[in-house]
Design an enzyme around this catalytic site. Structure first.
Site, PDB file in Angstrom:
ATOM      1  N   ASP A   1       1.197  -1.188   0.512  1.00 28.86           N
ATOM      2  CA  ASP A   1       0.266   0.189  -0.104  1.00 28.86           C
ATOM      3  C   ASP A   1       0.087   1.400  -0.315  1.00 28.86           C
ATOM      4  O   ASP A   1       0.670   2.249   0.571  1.00 28.86           O
ATOM      5  CB  ASP A   1      -0.590  -0.066   0.720  1.00 28.86           C
ATOM      6  CG  ASP A   1      -1.711  -1.397   0.857  1.00 28.86           C
ATOM      7  OD1 ASP A   1      -2.109  -1.940   0.629  1.00 28.86           O
ATOM      8  OD2 ASP A   1      -2.444  -1.448   2.955  1.00 28.86           O
TER       9      ASP A   1
ATOM     10  N   GLU B   1     -11.811   1.113  -4.488  1.00 29.92           N
ATOM     11  CA  GLU B   1     -10.661   1.363  -2.705  1.00 29.92           C
ATOM     12  C   GLU B   1      -9.490   2.310  -2.810  1.00 29.92           C
ATOM     13  O   GLU B   1      -8.282   2.803  -4.499  1.00 29.92           O
ATOM     14  CB  GLU B   1     -10.005   0.946  -2.273  1.00 29.92           C
ATOM     15  CG  GLU B   1      -9.385  -0.688  -2.675  1.00 29.92           C
ATOM     16  CD  GLU B   1      -9.385  -1.889  -1.410  1.00 29.92           C
ATOM     17  OE1 GLU B   1     -10.217  -1.946  -0.985  1.00 29.92           O
ATOM     18  OE2 GLU B   1      -8.641  -3.285  -2.159  1.00 29.92           O
TER      19      GLU B   1
END
Length: 569
Positions: A66, A242
């Site tokens: 991430d 997302e």
């Protein structure tokens, strides 16, 4: 990340660090770890040596998922998810996008990071880092699961000198990011569930935007608006939109998101609008980054690519960082989701990752004027590298703990690191007395010297290969009666099996070693320092893989001690 919105925000934990009893309170044996050596040996690097104008991607090997990136002047800063690792949110600095130094962690205090009872894949999800030139301040916004905090923000004037206390943000959902517009206004965007009663299918999510008050460091109540419903084309039932990021270029606003779930269908998609609040029109050539279309048995496979962030260089060139995985020969994901980088072509209306829609290669052309210093002068290594640490000085930033500060159980001495064991063991959902180093290669060996003579069967010290509290190996030294034993235990789904115990004559220090060749792991020891003997034969690394154990982390190599040993020789 798929299914993580189902995790509840647990109440503030009730046991806290006070419930963890240190060995220094009792008659516990000294146990000192020293001379740790980690050596990677992946075939992909031996078969693809670098030319002078090339560097390797991933730029951060092992569990660094991430990624988010920002720039101030000539300085780039990059952060990653850290889940229940402590300290949280590793932060790296570079001046050229090739050579990176870890300058610490954003969340380095218990007041910022409350994960004492969290599962390994709870804690910190998807941090976003952004620099606001209008007030010369860096912001990091993220979601802290299992703490009662939820979405939160911290800030600083200098990322190398520590970050503020946590400001809780008043909205639900996950994956928040912040955007600063040219007029000084700020916005928060994030993933959320669709409004009650409007969910059309499993995995249906929305992207929501809020006005952000920079004086109060809080979203403006009532300003929320859904700017993407479902994804690129809701008629196709896209899942898990997302990881949103908002950018501005030539007066247009670009919203980039992950879509498809953080697995084999992962991708990155892009939308454009005339206004920061939409409407956002998806590019006709979405996705702009993915590896999902290629044969499963392709050579040197990179997969799961997505969850990206863009940064513009001072000369107007764009690069994108993103997560992807490199499975081993049995398609196991033991190294977890890593940080990759690619140049981005934004010569047209929409950005596209260069070579992000073909099977990825391990090497990338160096930016002009950059010299590859990875692994030298304090820069983070990549490729097949060796990391050696005598463990007798300030601990490297790569050493992390689980669910609490390592300072609570570690003393650094001239002879190495003394670990004061907790009365928890590695299978507990609690702080454990172990120092962890990420597994960064499919094939590696890790060796450490251990000075330890257990006084009872409750004492154990050694190594662990750790995916989480329910999936791990423990290779340690303990005692039964008057005899010393090496034990090898496998824990799968929380069920532990003793694979092998071996009585040894322990007269001095012992060297412990784990050697992996893809899915095969071996645990070895040496009593005289050179010739290693195996315990338990070759065992499978399957339980160290995300696809078996679940969750979002990679495997960790632990220097582990406990005064609550439950492994009986």
């Amino acid at each position: 990340m798929k299914n993580r919105m189902k995790n509840p925000f647990f109440v503030k934990n009730k046991i806290g660090l006070a419930a963890v009893i240190l060995s220094s309170l009792g008659n516990i044996s000294a146990q000192v770890f020293s001379d740790f050596v980690y050596k990677g040996n992946d075939k992909i690097y031996t078969e693809n040596p670098l030319r002078t104008n090339e560097f390797y991607s991933p730029i951060l090997q092992g569990c660094y998922p991430d990624p988010s990136i920002t720039r101030k002047g000539n300085d780039y800063y990059l952060v990653n998810s850290s889940f229940s690792m402590f300290p949280g949110v590793p932060i790296f600095h570079s001046s050229d996008l090739v050579n990176w130094k870890q300058i610490g962690h954003v969340l380095d205090r218990p007041s910022q990071l409350k994960v004492e009872t969290a599962g390994v894949s709870e804690g910190i999800y998807a941090p976003d880092i952004k620099y606001n030139k209008y007030n010369d301040t860096f912001y990091m916004v993220t979601t802290q699961i299992a703490s009662g905090i939820g979405n939160m923000i911290v800030k600083t004037k200098d990322p190398a000198k520590g970050w503020s206390e946590v400001q809780k943000l008043n909205f639900d959902g996950i994956d928040p990011s912040i955007f600063f517009d040219d007029d000084g206004k700020a916005y928060i965007i994030h993933n959320d569930a669709p409004p009650t009663g409007t969910e059309q299918y499993s995995g249906h999510r929305v992207i929501k935007m809020w006005d952000y008050d920079l004086e109060k460091d809080q979203v403006v109540a009532g300003s929320d608006k859904i700017i993407v419903n479902g994804g690129v084309d809701i008629a196709q039932k896209p899942i898990w939109i997302e990881g949103p990021h908002l950018y501005k270029k030539n007066g247009k606003y670009y919203l980039m998101c992950a879509e498809g779930g953080t697995g084999g269908n992962h991708s990155e998609v892009i939308f454009m609008s005339d206004s920061p609040k939409g409407p956002f029109i998806p590019a006709s050539n979405n996705p702009i980054l993915t590896q999902r279309y290629f044969p499963k048995d392709r050579k040197d496979k990179v997969d799961w690519a997505g969850h990206a962030d863009l940064v513009e260089t001072p000369d107007g060139k764009y690069y994108g960082v993103f997560l992807a995985i490199r499975p081993n020969e049995k398609n196991r994901v033991n190294t977890g989701r890593e940080t990759f980088i690619l140049p981005v072509d934004w010569s047209g209306t929409y950005p596209v990752f260069e070579n992000g829609l073909v099977p990825m290669k391990p090497v990338i052309k160096m930016p002009n004027g950059v010299s590859n210093q990875t692994g030298k002068n304090g820069f983070f290594p990549n490729g097949n590298f060796t990391f050696s640490d005598h463990l007798n000085n300030t601990l490297d930033n790569r050493w992390i703990a689980m669910r609490g500060p390592k300072e609570n159980f570690v003393n650094v001495t001239k002879n190495g690191v003394k670990i004061n064991p907790f009365t928890t063991n590695i299978k507990d959902k609690a702080p454990v007395s172990a120092l962890f180093h990420r597994q960064q290669h499919a094939s590696f060996e890790a060796t450490v010297n251990l000075d330890f003579k257990p006084k009872s069967e409750k004492e154990l010290a050694g190594m662990s290969c750790y995916q989480n509290e329910k999936f791990n190996y423990v290779f340690g030294l303990t005692k039964k009666g008057k005899d010393f034993y090496l034990v090898l235990e496998r824990t799968e789904k929380g069920n532990s099996v003793l694979l092998k115990s071996e009585k040894i004559l322990l007269n001095k220090n012992i060297k412990l070693q784990v050697v992996a060749q893809g899915d095969d792991y071996q645990f070895n020891y040496s009593l005289e320092g050179n010739n290693f003997m195996n315990v338990g034969g070759a065992v499978s690394g399957d339980i160290l893989s995300t696809d078996v154990a679940g969750g979002f982390t990679g495997s960790l190599i632990g220097l582990y001690s406990t005064s609550a040993n439950d492994i009986q020789p």
